[in-house]
Design an enzyme around this catalytic site. Structure first.
Site, PDB file in Angstrom:
ATOM      1  N   SER A 158       1.022  -1.350   0.173  1.00 45.00           N
ATOM      2  CA  SER A 158       0.051   0.190   0.112  1.00 45.00           C
ATOM      3  C   SER A 158       0.870   1.149   0.122  1.00 45.00           C
ATOM      4  O   SER A 158       0.573   2.035   1.008  1.00 45.00           O
ATOM      5  CB  SER A 158      -0.909   0.004   1.314  1.00 45.00           C
ATOM      6  OG  SER A 158      -1.740  -1.146   1.357  1.00 45.00           O
ATOM      7  N   ARG A 173       7.893   6.439  -4.022  1.00 38.27           N
ATOM      8  CA  ARG A 173       8.382   6.884  -2.833  1.00 38.27           C
ATOM      9  C   ARG A 173       7.487   6.562  -1.565  1.00 38.27           C
ATOM     10  O   ARG A 173       6.503   5.962  -1.573  1.00 38.27           O
ATOM     11  CB  ARG A 173       8.194   8.493  -2.740  1.00 38.27           C
ATOM     12  CG  ARG A 173       6.824   8.738  -2.696  1.00 38.27           C
ATOM     13  CD  ARG A 173       6.261  10.336  -2.790  1.00 38.27           C
ATOM     14  NE  ARG A 173       4.916  10.346  -2.965  1.00 38.27           N
ATOM     15  CZ  ARG A 173       4.196  10.212  -4.248  1.00 38.27           C
ATOM     16  NH1 ARG A 173       4.905   9.926  -5.167  1.00 38.27           N
ATOM     17  NH2 ARG A 173       2.997  10.361  -4.185  1.00 38.27           N
ATOM     18  N   ASP A 211      -3.954  -1.242  -1.407  1.00 37.47           N
ATOM     19  CA  ASP A 211      -5.188  -1.687  -0.620  1.00 37.47           C
ATOM     20  C   ASP A 211      -6.422  -1.067  -1.044  1.00 37.47           C
ATOM     21  O   ASP A 211      -7.398  -1.636  -0.989  1.00 37.47           O
ATOM     22  CB  ASP A 211      -4.739  -1.015   0.611  1.00 37.47           C
ATOM     23  CG  ASP A 211      -4.234   0.360   0.941  1.00 37.47           C
ATOM     24  OD1 ASP A 211      -4.102   0.951  -0.123  1.00 37.47           O
ATOM     25  OD2 ASP A 211      -4.169   0.710   2.062  1.00 37.47           O
TER      26      ASP A 211
HETATM   27  C1  GLC Z   1      -0.733   5.934   1.258  1.00 35.30           C
HETATM   28  C2  GLC Z   1      -0.327   5.212   0.335  1.00 35.30           C
HETATM   29  C3  GLC Z   1      -1.185   4.418  -0.538  1.00 35.30           C
HETATM   30  C4  GLC Z   1      -2.258   3.911   0.226  1.00 35.30           C
HETATM   31  C5  GLC Z   1      -2.715   4.781   1.465  1.00 35.30           C
HETATM   32  C6  GLC Z   1      -3.814   4.097   2.240  1.00 35.30           C
HETATM   33  O1  GLC Z   1      -1.550   7.281   0.709  1.00 35.30           O
HETATM   34  O2  GLC Z   1       0.721   6.026  -0.647  1.00 35.30           O
HETATM   35  O3  GLC Z   1      -0.632   3.758  -1.359  1.00 35.30           O
HETATM   36  O4  GLC Z   1      -3.186   3.469  -0.693  1.00 35.30           O
HETATM   37  O5  GLC Z   1      -1.681   5.274   1.889  1.00 35.30           O
HETATM   38  O6  GLC Z   1      -3.260   2.947   2.955  1.00 35.30           O
END
Ligand code: GLC
Length: 511
Positions: A158, A173, A211
């Site tokens: 995620s 990143r 996610d």
């Molecule tokens: C951050 C991450 C993203 C993820 C979100 C929720 O924004 O960059 O990829 O979906 O958190 O977990």
């Protein structure tokens, strides 16, 4: 205006009467800083729409809008046995999911492993080694002594990853406080697979997913009105289904313009150029002191990781400025520790049902060694409400932007994450903001608005990183079988040693 949800008492007006004038003034100042009115919500939403569009274009914008190569929704008839791995912020979760032939059904077994804090800022080899060890333990425990075919794995990672392929992803990143050297800008799959290989773990990565995409697909498995998957947790983000013809940056691939592809927005990056969001001086400090200044501007104003910190920064500032004599004469050293308060601290303040805020009083004594006086308690409560409300209202702008962009007058939005599930009033505040942005006058049924009839309804999602990851793995295997290998780097490798390779149709998603 039509009322929406239970109305909160116009709280604590009585107790405000005994407040020192400077305290009343200070509360007003905070209200101005943190309140986002309807007009501003609408302006943010409009800007959001143009930024979503920009992100899809060839030139790109600050919202990444990553194509995920998850091509379309499940039918509900997907079948097979899959592993799912979720590398979240606090836990590592491993699941085995069986999708039986019955529509929309699933069985799941799972184990959770703690994600050691030191790993989040350690080195990459340790990270992948630990993840592979957990998978190995899971398989040994649940399949002791069995001779296994390679199990297909959906890996929920995620973080923003550009995905030229569904079975690979380059981490753009780190977000959410992770800071591991040597991973940014690189494909996360080869070192992960190498760690599995080293240990001889019988797993084949089929899909690397976000996610939000998992949430979208898992929720759509049981609800055909599902249009958006959202996470309101430590981080904040959304995914939705787009048609390939609208994704300018994929034009060179000559895909069927009507084919669907899930887009992981990574909307946490919205307004990184600070054009529209009403940032307070406290938001500026959060950004400046974060591991990645200038990034995730939207996320830093709304996500769980930052809510407690915002609250803490305001309180420390009020103590230091002296004009309201906040916690005068008290030792605030515990409060001075960055990131010492999490969103659950704020939740507890907002949940205090006592008129004299006795719980908040005790919470401050116990956790921070501070004894707040009554007017200070009133300010503390109001501040928590302001920060929590701003988070819900700004989050709603993202949801409204996707709905407006796609022309959805009605939609179900599947949401997950600690803020959505646990933060008091988050849902009602979000719905109120959607009503203001989208000018709702009545519910879907034409009657006065109430939960269950909102035209756009944000509702608890199905398990995205378990069932969602399994479904995306199933959908991927199924399309490989059908000869659609677009966006898959190594489809032969993906099948090798799995049941699917032996022509077991059940492993693909049957009908
Ligand atoms: C951050 C991450 C993203 C993820 C979100 C929720 O924004 O960059 O990829 O979906 O958190 O977990």
């Amino acid at each position: 205006m039509v009322g929406l949800g239970p109305k909160r008492k116009p709280s604590r007006k009585g107790s405000m009467a005994d407040m020192p004038g400077s305290m009343v003034e200070e509360i007003k100042r905070l209200e101005q800083l943190f309140t986002v009115d309807t007009k501003k919500l609408k302006a943010i939403t409009e800007h959001f729409i143009s930024e979503l569009d920009k992100g899809l274009s060839k030139e790109g914008g600050s919202i990444p809008m990553n194509p995920t190569w998850c091509m379309g929704f499940p039918t509900g008839y997907e079948t097979g046995t899959f592993l799912a791995l979720d590398m979240g912020g606090t836990n590592l979760r491993v699941c085995e999911i069986n999708l039986p032939e019955e529509k929309g059904e699933f069985d799941i077994i799972q184990s959770k492993y703690r994600m050691p804090e030191e790993l989040k800022t350690g080195n990459a080899d340790e990270l992948w080694g630990y993840v592979a060890d957990c998978l190995q333990q899971f398989i040994e425990y649940h399949h002791e002594g069995e001779k296994l075919d390679k199990l297909p794995l959906g890996f929920t990672f995620s973080y923003p990853a550009t995905q030229e392929y569904i079975d690979h992803g380059v981490l753009q990143r780190w977000t959410k406080g992770f800071d591991i050297d040597g991973v940014e800008g690189k494909d996360v799959v080869p070192p992960f697979e190498a760690a599995l290989e080293e240990r001889g773990v019988p797993i084949k990565l089929t899909a690397l997913i976000n996610d939000t995409t998992g949430t979208l697909i898992a929720s759509a498995y049981t609800d055909s009105e599902m249009k958006i998957g959202c996470i309101f947790g430590t981080g904040c983000n959304a995914a939705y289904m787009e048609t390939c013809g609208n994704v300018g940056k994929l034009a060179h691939m000559n895909l069927d313009p009507d084919a669907e592809i899930a887009i992981n927005c990574e909307w946490g990056a919205f307004d990184n150029e600070h054009k529209i969001l009403p940032r307070t001086p406290y938001d500026v400090i959060i950004d400046k002191d974060s591991p990645r200044p200038g990034q995730q501007a939207f996320e830093k104003m709304i996500a769980g990781l930052y809510l407690g910190e915002l609250f803490r920064l305001v309180l420390v500032d009020l103590h230091e400025q002296g004009h309201v004599k906040m916690f005068e004469g008290q030792d605030i050293s515990a409060l001075k520790k960055p990131y010492s308060l999490d969103a659950s601290f704020l939740s507890q303040v907002e949940e205090d049902a006592f008129e004299n805020l006795a719980q908040t009083h005790d919470l401050f004594e116990k956790e921070l060694n501070i004894t707040p006086k009554r007017p200070e308690l009133e300010l503390i409560r109001r501040l928590a409400e302001l920060i929590g409300t701003r988070s819900a209202r700004l989050s709603a702008c993202g949801v409204a932007a996707i709905c407006k962009k796609k022309g959805y007058k009605t939609a179900h939005v599947g949401a997950d994450g600690s803020v959505f599930n646990k933060y008091p009033h988050f849902k009602v505040r979000g719905a109120q903001a959607l009503k203001e942005i989208l000018d709702w006058e009545s519910g879907r049924d034409g009657k006065p608005l109430k939960e269950g009839t909102y035209p756009v309804e944000i509702m608890p999602a199905e398990d995205g990183s378990g069932v969602g990851a399994a479904l995306i793995a199933a959908l991927t295997l199924k399309r490989v079988q059908e000869g659609n290998t677009v966006g898959i780097k190594d489809w032969e490798g993906m099948l090798k040693g799995t049941k699917a390779a032996k022509g077991d149709n059940k492993q693909f998603g049957g009908k």
